[in-house]
Write a protein that holds these residues in place. Structure first.
Motif, short mmCIF file in Angstrom:
data_model
loop_
_atom_site.label_atom_id
_atom_site.label_comp_id
_atom_site.label_asym_id
_atom_site.label_seq_id
_atom_site.Cartn_x
_atom_site.Cartn_y
_atom_site.Cartn_z
N GLN A 22 13.18 46.67 30.07
CA GLN A 22 12.46 45.39 30.06
C GLN A 22 12.67 44.63 31.37
O GLN A 22 11.74 44.03 31.91
N VAL A 23 13.89 44.65 31.88
CA VAL A 23 14.19 43.96 33.13
C VAL A 23 13.40 44.60 34.27
O VAL A 23 12.81 43.90 35.12
N ARG A 24 13.37 45.91 34.31
CA ARG A 24 12.63 46.59 35.38
C ARG A 24 11.13 46.28 35.29
O ARG A 24 10.46 46.07 36.31
N GLN A 25 10.60 46.24 34.09
CA GLN A 25 9.18 45.89 33.92
C GLN A 25 8.93 44.45 34.37
O GLN A 25 7.89 44.15 34.96
N SER A 82 12.90 43.07 53.98
CA SER A 82 12.57 43.74 52.72
C SER A 82 11.59 42.97 51.85
O SER A 82 10.87 43.55 51.04
N GLY A 83 11.59 41.63 51.95
CA GLY A 83 10.86 40.83 50.98
C GLY A 83 11.67 40.70 49.71
O GLY A 83 12.87 41.01 49.69
N PRO A 84 11.07 40.24 48.60
CA PRO A 84 11.82 40.02 47.36
C PRO A 84 12.42 41.32 46.83
O PRO A 84 11.73 42.34 46.75
N ILE A 85 13.70 41.27 46.43
CA ILE A 85 14.40 42.48 45.97
C ILE A 85 15.29 42.15 44.78
O ILE A 85 15.72 41.02 44.59
N TYR A 86 15.56 43.20 43.99
CA TYR A 86 16.55 43.07 42.91
C TYR A 86 17.36 44.36 42.82
O TYR A 86 16.96 45.41 43.35
N GLN A 87 18.48 44.28 42.13
CA GLN A 87 19.34 45.45 41.96
C GLN A 87 20.09 45.34 40.64
O GLN A 87 20.52 44.25 40.25
N ILE A 88 20.22 46.47 39.96
CA ILE A 88 21.07 46.59 38.79
C ILE A 88 22.14 47.61 39.16
O ILE A 88 21.82 48.77 39.45
N PRO A 103 36.99 45.16 34.26
CA PRO A 103 37.05 45.27 35.73
C PRO A 103 35.85 45.97 36.35
O PRO A 103 35.47 45.69 37.48
N GLU A 104 35.25 46.91 35.62
CA GLU A 104 33.99 47.53 36.03
C GLU A 104 32.89 47.00 35.11
O GLU A 104 32.99 47.10 33.89
N PHE A 105 31.86 46.42 35.69
CA PHE A 105 30.80 45.83 34.88
C PHE A 105 29.46 46.03 35.57
O PHE A 105 29.38 46.53 36.70
N THR A 106 28.41 45.66 34.87
CA THR A 106 27.06 45.82 35.42
C THR A 106 26.49 44.47 35.80
O THR A 106 26.55 43.52 35.02
N MET A 107 25.95 44.39 37.02
CA MET A 107 25.40 43.14 37.53
C MET A 107 23.91 43.29 37.82
O MET A 107 23.47 44.33 38.32
N LEU A 108 23.18 42.27 37.48
CA LEU A 108 21.76 42.16 37.86
C LEU A 108 21.68 41.05 38.90
O LEU A 108 22.08 39.92 38.63
N GLU A 109 21.18 41.39 40.08
CA GLU A 109 21.12 40.39 41.16
C GLU A 109 19.77 40.47 41.83
O GLU A 109 19.22 41.56 42.04
N TRP A 110 19.18 39.30 42.14
CA TRP A 110 17.90 39.33 42.84
C TRP A 110 17.76 38.16 43.80
O TRP A 110 18.40 37.13 43.66
#
Length: 317
Positions: A22-25, A82-88, A103-110
Motif C-alpha cells: 500500500q505504501v509503495r502504491q 533526483s527529485g522527490p524520493i522515498y525509501q523503505i 535495535p534493527e528496525f524498518t524505516m520509511l523516509e521520504w
C-alpha cells in the motif's frame, strides 16, 4: 523449546506485506521515486540521543557504521537532482530495545522538493491512515500543547519553572541545569500521554535548540522555533518531519554543538560526513520525514509490542 520460531504470527506478517504494498502504491501514484542506499556509512548522525552501531570496514582499515537513518545518503541523491524520493529500509540504533523498540528496525523516509511543511503533514496523515483507517487530524504547536497540559510557555519558562512542573507530575531523584532535558522529559512524560489517542496529532514548531537538521524560523509570538513536527497516534510517536536545513556552515555549527554535548556526557565523538557537507550547497528546498514502519504495522495489527509484527527481534537473531 521454541526460540527458533518467529515472534510474529503469519497473520501479522501478511498484514505487514500488505501495508508495504500500500505504501509503495501511495508513492507511485504521486510520482515519488523509490530509492535504495547503503546500510553502511562512513559517518553516523551526531545527535547525542542516537547511538550508531559500529562495524569494521570490509577492507580491514578504519571503521564504518550501520546507518541510523538513510537521511544523509538520500540528501546526496536530492542534491544530485533526483527529485522527490522515498525509501523503505533497515536502520540500526544501539541500546534501543523495549516494547516499541528493536535495535534493527524498518524505516520509511521520504523527501519532497517544493512542498510546504503543511503539505507534508497532509501526506504523513494519509500514510498513517493506511494503517489506522480514517482518523481525525489535529495540528498544534509545541507552545500550545505545553500551555494546555503543563500550564507554561516552553519558550519563555525558566529552568526552575520547568523543573518544578516536572516534579509536580513525576517522582524525580535527580537535578539538572539542562533546559532541553526538562523540556524533553515533560514532552515524553506529560504532554504525549495527554494527546488524544484516537486522533492523528501533529506537534509543530519545536524550540530552536531541538532543531536537529531543520530550519529555524520565528513563530507568531516572535519566539525562534525549529520548523519541524512530530506525529502521534494511539499513544505512540510515529513520525518526525523537517523543513530541511540547507546551510552547510550552520550544519557544521550544529555538529560542533552535538560534539560538545557528547563530550560533556562522556560519549564518543563520531566523524562528520564529508560527502553530506559537500552536497549541502546543492540541496534543493525540500521537506522530509521519517516514520517507524514497524509502528505503523503495530497500529494496523493493534499490537502492543513490536515483537508481534517483526519475525525475529534481537533475542532471536
Amino acid at each position: 523449546m521454541s526460540e527458533w520460531r518467529p515472534t510474529a504470527d503469519f497473520t501479522a506478517l501478511g498484514r505487514r506485506a500488505q501495508l508495504l504494498s500500500q505504501v509503495r502504491q501511495f508513492f507511485q501514484a504521486r510520482d515519488v521515486l523509490e530509492v535504495d542506499t547503503p546500510l553502511l556509512a562512513s559517518a553516523p548522525v551526531t545527535d547525542p540521543n542516537i547511538e550508531a552501531i559500529a562495524a569494521e570496514s570490509p577492507s580491514g582499515e578504519g571503521q564504518l557504521y550501520l546507518q541510523t537513518s538513510p537521511e544523509f545518503a538520500m540528501k546526496r541523491l536530492l542534491a544530485a537532482g533526483s527529485g522527490p524520493i522515498y525509501q523503505i529500509c533497515k536502520a540500526f540504533r544501539r541500546g534501543e530495545r523495549g516494547r516499541r523498540h528493536n535495535p534493527e528496525f524498518t524505516m520509511l523516509e521520504w523527501y519532497r522538493p517544493g512542498l510546504s511543511l503543511a503539505d507534508l503533514i497532509d501526506e504523513v496523515a494519509a500514510v498513517i491512515g493506511l494503517a489506522s483507517g480514517y482518523c481525525d487530524t489535529v495540528v498544534m504547536t509545541y507552545q500550545q500543547v505545553f500551555e494546555k497540559h503543563c500550564g507554561l510557555n516552553p519558550h519563555s519558562a525558566s529552568i526552575e519553572a520547568l523543573r518544578d512542573c516536572a516534579r509536580q507530575h513525576l517522582d524525580l531523584s535527580f537535578d539538572s541545569d539542562d533546559r532541553d532535558l526538562w523540556l524533553q522529559l515533560l514532552m515524553s512524560s506529560v504532554v504525549e500521554p495527554a494527546l488524544d489517542p484516537e486522533k492523528i496529532c501533529f506537534v509543530a514548531d519545536f524550540p530552536e535548540t531541538q532543531a536537529a537538521l531543520a530550519k529555524v524560523g520565528v513563530n507568531e509570538d516572535s519566539y525562534p522555533v525549529a520548523r519541524r513536527f512530530e506525529a502521534f497516534y494511539a499513544g505512540m510517536e510515529l513520525a518526525n518531519g523537517y523543513d530541511e536545513l540547507r546551510d552547510a556552515a550552520e550544519l557544521v555549527r550544529r555538529i560542533s554543538d552535538d560534539h560538545r554535548r557528547r563530550g560533556v556526557a562522556g560519549q564518543c565523538l563520531p566523524p562528520i560526513d564529508r560527502y553530506l557537507l559537500k552536497a549541502m550547497p546543492h540541496l534543493p528546498e525540500c521537506v522530509g520525514v521519517a516514520i517507524g514502519f514497524d509502528r505503523l504495522v503495530m497500529i494496523a495489527c493493534q499490537a502492543a509490542r513490536i515483537d508481534e509484527v517483526i519475525a525475529f527481534p534481537l533475542e532471536r537473531v
